[in-house]
Design a protein around this motif. Sequence first.
Motif: not given
Length: 331
Positions: A99-102, A104, A108, A196, A201-202, A204
């Motif tokens: 669930r990396w993008n959630e 992220l 940051q 990543r 970082p992309n 998946s």
Amino acid sequence: MKRIGLLGAGTVGSSLAQLITARPDLDLVITKALVKDISKKRAGLDKSQLTTNPQEVLDNSDILVEVMGGTGLAAELMLQSLQNGKAVVSANKAALAERWNEFLPFMQAGNLYFEAAVMVGTPAIDIASHSLRGSNPIELHAILNGTCNYILNQLENGVDYQTALDKAQELGYAEADPSLDVGGYDAAHKLNILARLLFDPNISWSSVSNNTSGISHLSPKIMANAIANNGRIRLIASVFPEDGAWKAAVRTVFLANEHPMASTASNRNALYFRGDACGEIIVTGAGAGGAATASGVLADIIQAMNNIAGPSPLAKAMIAPKQNIKLLEVV
Ligand code: NAP
Ligand code: HSE
């Protein structure tokens, strides 16, 4: 006094509670710990600290520590706390990778800490998000699963596969679902996080999991054969250039005895990194177990208490060398 809310009080949570009790200098108190079974005894915690109500943990904490596991409820509770501006410390590589993008935006913002998610208390996230970034990467190969390494070492000693896995579970090394360990997916979760942070970082989760295999095809006989051929078989998680792009994969490989990771035994982990300016770097240490993981978690709590930001994500992909490199022999 900082209030710690604990999600989970199993192998890692209980070890952390004991570590915190032994460190009164830190002025930390565990207010509430979320568990499934409130009647179970837990070293380092008394019954009044246990709850089955997640909200009680969230409402009574300055820092949320997630050592519960899984990609569902644990992730939801972390995200809820992060949205409320709290620092969150987690050892949950599965939730972070899948669930990396959630997560992220909170990375940051520097509010998410996860040193213990990869190589427990042995430095990995810290170097991947800091010291190794001064060089352009060329390749990374790592032993990232303590359970598998323990089992492979036991197979080398003539112990059968099932007995070795049972012992790894008894020692607190394995995941609640040990097929994540022996299927290579736990190593893949950790590799995805390192990839990543250091390469792209992309990269998946699906691209890593599609190139993942485990150790269940190995036996004492195959391991003895490798030793007779002056080497060892290990589960290796790798990032390397392939046709001008980065590729991440987890598979069992033959390491000649001279290889710096060949002697990694028992539940230990090892990380080998090669960069254009820094050359070869190797880090080794404990790779699983309550105390060693709690050490990494406590290190993160100390960072959060001192308002030092958590690991920063890589902004853009590092350029992959055009030429392929010589790869380790897959077994
Ligand atoms: P564990 O011994 O199985 O502990 C999990 C804890 O979470 C238990 O206290 C359990 O409650 C609680 N829990 C699980 N699901 C719950 C739910 N739905 N509601 C309430 N409580 C729940 O696992 P562990 O070995 O400590 O590992 C925890 C996390 O750390 C995982 O993400 C794992 O990947 C990570 N980790 C573990 C290690 C290691 O060496 N063990 C190393 C690095 C990272 P009950 O006790 O009542 O069942
Ligand atoms: N099950 C994991 C392992 C725990 O054996 O490596 C440490 O992340």
